[in-house]
Write an enzyme that holds these catalytic residues in place. Structure first.
Site, PDB file in Angstrom:
ATOM      1  N   SER A  95      14.747  36.239  24.793  1.00 25.68           N
ATOM      2  CA  SER A  95      15.762  35.853  25.918  1.00 25.68           C
ATOM      3  C   SER A  95      16.331  36.774  26.527  1.00 25.68           C
ATOM      4  O   SER A  95      16.491  38.068  26.213  1.00 25.68           O
ATOM      5  CB  SER A  95      16.944  35.004  24.601  1.00 25.68           C
ATOM      6  OG  SER A  95      17.859  34.921  25.706  1.00 25.68           O
TER       7      SER A  95
ATOM      8  N   SER B 112      19.464  36.542  27.754  1.00 28.55           N
ATOM      9  CA  SER B 112      20.850  36.182  27.717  1.00 28.55           C
ATOM     10  C   SER B 112      21.812  37.288  27.295  1.00 28.55           C
ATOM     11  O   SER B 112      22.788  37.500  27.991  1.00 28.55           O
ATOM     12  CB  SER B 112      21.220  35.018  26.790  1.00 28.55           C
ATOM     13  OG  SER B 112      20.709  33.683  27.423  1.00 28.55           O
TER      14      SER B 112
ATOM     15  N   THR C   5      19.493  27.149  22.311  1.00 30.89           N
ATOM     16  CA  THR C   5      18.403  27.042  23.139  1.00 30.89           C
ATOM     17  C   THR C   5      17.345  26.332  22.304  1.00 30.89           C
ATOM     18  O   THR C   5      17.552  25.667  21.287  1.00 30.89           O
ATOM     19  CB  THR C   5      17.825  28.388  23.584  1.00 30.89           C
ATOM     20  OG1 THR C   5      16.854  28.215  24.691  1.00 30.89           O
ATOM     21  CG2 THR C   5      17.259  29.203  22.499  1.00 30.89           C
TER      22      THR C   5
ATOM     23  N   LYS D 165      18.767  22.015  20.848  1.00 30.75           N
ATOM     24  CA  LYS D 165      19.777  21.293  21.598  1.00 30.75           C
ATOM     25  C   LYS D 165      20.110  19.890  21.154  1.00 30.75           C
ATOM     26  O   LYS D 165      21.428  19.427  21.228  1.00 30.75           O
ATOM     27  CB  LYS D 165      19.567  21.445  23.357  1.00 30.75           C
ATOM     28  CG  LYS D 165      19.361  22.603  23.817  1.00 30.75           C
ATOM     29  CD  LYS D 165      19.107  22.801  25.334  1.00 30.75           C
ATOM     30  CE  LYS D 165      19.068  24.341  25.576  1.00 30.75           C
ATOM     31  NZ  LYS D 165      18.780  24.401  27.136  1.00 30.75           N
TER      32      LYS D 165
ATOM     33  N   ASP E 265      23.968  23.648  31.065  1.00 28.14           N
ATOM     34  CA  ASP E 265      22.660  23.530  31.786  1.00 28.14           C
ATOM     35  C   ASP E 265      22.846  22.414  32.785  1.00 28.14           C
ATOM     36  O   ASP E 265      22.538  22.579  34.018  1.00 28.14           O
ATOM     37  CB  ASP E 265      21.380  22.771  30.785  1.00 28.14           C
ATOM     38  CG  ASP E 265      21.011  24.041  29.790  1.00 28.14           C
ATOM     39  OD1 ASP E 265      20.990  25.171  30.147  1.00 28.14           O
ATOM     40  OD2 ASP E 265      20.426  23.666  29.035  1.00 28.14           O
TER      41      ASP E 265
ATOM     42  N   GLY F 280       8.693  16.682  31.702  1.00 28.85           N
ATOM     43  CA  GLY F 280       9.373  17.231  30.365  1.00 28.85           C
ATOM     44  C   GLY F 280      10.525  16.301  30.050  1.00 28.85           C
ATOM     45  O   GLY F 280      11.104  15.611  30.947  1.00 28.85           O
ATOM     46  N   ALA F 281      10.796  16.108  28.642  1.00 31.83           N
ATOM     47  CA  ALA F 281      11.929  15.134  28.629  1.00 31.83           C
ATOM     48  C   ALA F 281      12.479  15.729  26.913  1.00 31.83           C
ATOM     49  O   ALA F 281      12.892  15.011  26.250  1.00 31.83           O
ATOM     50  CB  ALA F 281      11.463  13.608  28.104  1.00 31.83           C
TER      51      ALA F 281
HETATM   52  P1  NAP Z   1      12.210  21.271  24.103  1.00 29.79           P
HETATM   53  O1  NAP Z   1      13.487  20.318  23.983  1.00 29.79           O
HETATM   54  O2  NAP Z   1      11.421  21.763  22.904  1.00 29.79           O
HETATM   55  O3  NAP Z   1      11.341  20.428  25.123  1.00 29.79           O
HETATM   56  C1  NAP Z   1       9.977  20.944  25.380  1.00 29.79           C
HETATM   57  C2  NAP Z   1       9.354  20.168  26.455  1.00 29.79           C
HETATM   58  O4  NAP Z   1       8.079  20.757  26.550  1.00 29.79           O
HETATM   59  C3  NAP Z   1       8.995  18.600  25.907  1.00 29.79           C
HETATM   60  O5  NAP Z   1       9.206  17.612  26.989  1.00 29.79           O
HETATM   61  C4  NAP Z   1       7.648  18.703  25.506  1.00 29.79           C
HETATM   62  O6  NAP Z   1       6.982  17.459  25.531  1.00 29.79           O
HETATM   63  C5  NAP Z   1       6.940  19.627  26.639  1.00 29.79           C
HETATM   64  N1  NAP Z   1       5.904  20.236  26.000  1.00 29.79           N
HETATM   65  C6  NAP Z   1       5.632  21.295  25.005  1.00 29.79           C
HETATM   66  N2  NAP Z   1       4.643  21.523  24.842  1.00 29.79           N
HETATM   67  C7  NAP Z   1       3.914  20.922  25.733  1.00 29.79           C
HETATM   68  C8  NAP Z   1       2.197  20.643  25.984  1.00 29.79           C
HETATM   69  N3  NAP Z   1       1.390  21.460  25.595  1.00 29.79           N
HETATM   70  N4  NAP Z   1       1.926  19.767  26.917  1.00 29.79           N
HETATM   71  C9  NAP Z   1       2.781  19.006  27.607  1.00 29.79           C
HETATM   72  N5  NAP Z   1       4.195  19.032  27.326  1.00 29.79           N
HETATM   73  C10 NAP Z   1       4.579  20.269  26.667  1.00 29.79           C
HETATM   74  O7  NAP Z   1      12.572  22.509  24.972  1.00 29.79           O
HETATM   75  P2  NAP Z   1      13.951  22.418  26.073  1.00 29.79           P
HETATM   76  O8  NAP Z   1      15.071  23.011  25.653  1.00 29.79           O
HETATM   77  O9  NAP Z   1      13.727  21.336  26.886  1.00 29.79           O
HETATM   78  O10 NAP Z   1      13.238  23.739  26.945  1.00 29.79           O
HETATM   79  C11 NAP Z   1      12.307  23.539  28.069  1.00 29.79           C
HETATM   80  C12 NAP Z   1      11.802  24.806  28.927  1.00 29.79           C
HETATM   81  O11 NAP Z   1      12.897  25.082  29.765  1.00 29.79           O
HETATM   82  C13 NAP Z   1      11.741  26.154  28.119  1.00 29.79           C
HETATM   83  O12 NAP Z   1      10.774  26.823  28.476  1.00 29.79           O
HETATM   84  C14 NAP Z   1      12.941  26.700  28.203  1.00 29.79           C
HETATM   85  O13 NAP Z   1      12.827  28.070  28.270  1.00 29.79           O
HETATM   86  C15 NAP Z   1      13.434  26.210  29.703  1.00 29.79           C
HETATM   87  N6  NAP Z   1      14.862  26.378  29.831  1.00 29.79           N
HETATM   88  C16 NAP Z   1      15.281  27.352  30.957  1.00 29.79           C
HETATM   89  C17 NAP Z   1      16.814  27.318  31.078  1.00 29.79           C
HETATM   90  C18 NAP Z   1      17.208  28.271  32.231  1.00 29.79           C
HETATM   91  O14 NAP Z   1      18.577  28.638  32.138  1.00 29.79           O
HETATM   92  N7  NAP Z   1      16.512  28.620  33.026  1.00 29.79           N
HETATM   93  C19 NAP Z   1      17.643  26.326  30.450  1.00 29.79           C
HETATM   94  C20 NAP Z   1      17.097  25.474  29.413  1.00 29.79           C
HETATM   95  C21 NAP Z   1      15.763  25.535  29.292  1.00 29.79           C
HETATM   96  P3  NAP Z   1       6.638  16.532  24.269  1.00 29.79           P
HETATM   97  O15 NAP Z   1       8.060  15.741  24.206  1.00 29.79           O
HETATM   98  O16 NAP Z   1       5.687  15.739  24.169  1.00 29.79           O
HETATM   99  O17 NAP Z   1       6.672  17.378  22.844  1.00 29.79           O
END
Ligand code: NAP
Length: 282
Positions: free
Chosen positions: A20, A22, A67, A71, A107, A131-132
Site C-alpha cells: 500500500s 497509503s 482494504t 470492505k 471510495d 468487477g463486483a
Molecule cells: P475484492 O472485494 O476482493 O474484489 C475483487 C474483484 O476482483 C472481484 O470482482 C473478483 O471477482 C475480481 N477478480 C479477482 N480475481 C479475478 C480473476 N482472476 N478473474 C476475474 N476477476 C477476478 O477487492 P476490491 O476491494 O473490490 O478491490 C478491487 C481492486 O481495486 C484492487 O486491485 C484494489 O487494489 C483496487 N482499489 C483501488 C482503490 C484506489 O483508491 N485506487 C480503492 C479501492 C480498491 P469474483 O467476485 O468473481 O471473485
C-alpha cells in the site's frame, strides 16, 4: 480534540497490505498538521478482523482504513454506517464516535474526483464496471449519484453483480458475466477495471475486442494505482486513461478529515503519493 486521542494510531486493515501507498501520503499529512498520529499497516485475515476493530472500539487505536478483501466484512461489524457506506454495503474508513464504531465509504468520493476534474459528462454516458467486489460497490453508488445514464456491472461471479444490483435497486443497472463484457461495452463511454487483476501484468484477458466496442474517445479507468497494460492499451487505442492514484489520494483525504475533523492537505498528499509511486517503480 483531546491530546490523548491525538497520540494514537490509525491503521490500514487488509490482506495483503504491504504494497500500500497509503502510509506514504497519510503520514506526511498528519505530520504537516502537527498531529501525533502514526499511520500503520495492519495485516489481518478475516478471522483477525474483529480483533483489529476492537482495538478501535476500546481506544487502543483512533481509526482505520479497510482494504482488499475486507470492505464488505467490515461493513457487517460496524455499530453504525454513513449513508454512502450503507448504500455501497462496504466500509473503507472506520472511526470511533461516542464509543461506537462508525463505518464510512470514502471510495465513493475518491473515485469520482478525477472524472469531475476532466469534465466527464455523466448524464450523457453509459459505464461498465468490471468487477463486483467492495470497490465496485462504492463506484456504482458514485456513478448513480453523479447521474450516469446506464451502468453495466460485469463480474466473473455473476451473483456478486446481481447482489449489487438488488441492493441498489436502480433501473439503470444491468449485470453480466465476463464472457459478455464486449457486448456490454458496446457504445459505452466509460470502462472501469475494479477487479484485483490490475496488479498482475499477465492476467488481463479482456482488452482488445472490448476497447474496439467503446465509443471513440471513451475513458478507461483502472483502480490499480500504477500504469497497467490495460491503461497502456487504452492509450494506444486513442482512449483516455486514468489510473487509481488520484482515487487513492482523494479517498484518503476524505478519511483524514473524518478521523481528524480538519481539512486534509490534499496537495501535499498528492505530491507525496506521486513521489512514493515513482520511488517504488524506479
Ligand atoms: P475484492 O472485494 O476482493 O474484489 C475483487 C474483484 O476482483 C472481484 O470482482 C473478483 O471477482 C475480481 N477478480 C479477482 N480475481 C479475478 C480473476 N482472476 N478473474 C476475474 N476477476 C477476478 O477487492 P476490491 O476491494 O473490490 O478491490 C478491487 C481492486 O481495486 C484492487 O486491485 C484494489 O487494489 C483496487 N482499489 C483501488 C482503490 C484506489 O483508491 N485506487 C480503492 C479501492 C480498491 P469474483 O467476485 O468473481 O471473485
Amino acid at each position: 480534540m483531546a491530546d490523548d486521542i491525538l497520540t494514537n494510531r490509525i491503521g490500514l486493515i487488509g490482506d495483503p497490505v504491504e504494497h500500500s501507498l497509503s502510509p506514504s501520503f497519510q503520514q506526511p499529512a498528519f505530520d504537516a498538521l502537527g498531529l501525533s498520529i502514526r499511520y500503520e499497516l495492519w495485516q489481518a485475515s478475516l478471522d483477525e478482523l474483529p480483533a483489529r476493530l476492537d482495538d478501535i472500539r476500546t481506544g487502543r487505536a483512533l481509526g482505520a482504513n479497510v482494504t482488499v478483501p475486507h470492505k464488505e466484512a467490515a461493513f457487517a461489524l460496524m455499530d453504525s454506517v454513513s449513508d454512502a457506506a450503507r448504500r455501497a454495503g462496504a466500509v473503507n474508513t472506520v472511526s470511533l464516535q461516542d464509543g461506537r464504531l462508525v463505518g464510512d465509504n470514502t471510495d465513493v468520493h475518491g473515485f469520482i474526483v478525477p472524472l469531475r476534474e476532466r469534465g466527464f459528462d455523466f448524464v450523457a454516458s453509459r459505464a461498465v464496471i468490471l468487477g463486483a467486489g467492495g470497490a465496485a460497490r462504492g463506484i456504482a453508488v458514485a456513478l448513480l449519484d453523479a447521474g450516469i445514464a446506464g451502468l453495466a456491472i460485469v463480474n466473473r461471479t455473476r451473483q456478486r453483480a446481481e447482489d449489487i444490483s438488488a441492493a441498489l435497486s436502480d433501473p439503470r443497472i444491468t449485470v453480466g458475466e465476463l464472457d459478455a463484457l464486449s457486448t456490454h461495452a458496446s457504445g459505452a463511454n466509460l470502462l472501469i477495471n475494479a477487479t484485483a487483476l490490475g496488479w498482475d501484468d499477465d492476467a488481463f484477458p479482456f482488452i482488445s475486442d472490448t476497447f474496439a466496442r467503446l465509443t471513440p474517445g471513451a475513458t478507461v479507468y483502472d483502480l490499480t494505482y500504477r500504469d497497467t497494460p490495460f491503461l497502456s492499451a487504452a492509450r494506444s487505442a486513442g482512449l483516455t486513461a486514468i489510473d487509481g492514484l488520484a482515487m487513492l489520494v482523494h479517498q484518503g483525504a476524505k478519511s483524514f478529515e473524518i478521523w481528524t475533523g480538519q481539512p486534509a492537505p490534499v496537495e501535499l498528499m498528492w505530491r507525496s503519493a506521486v513521489a512514493a509511486r515513482a520511488e517504488r517503480s524506479g
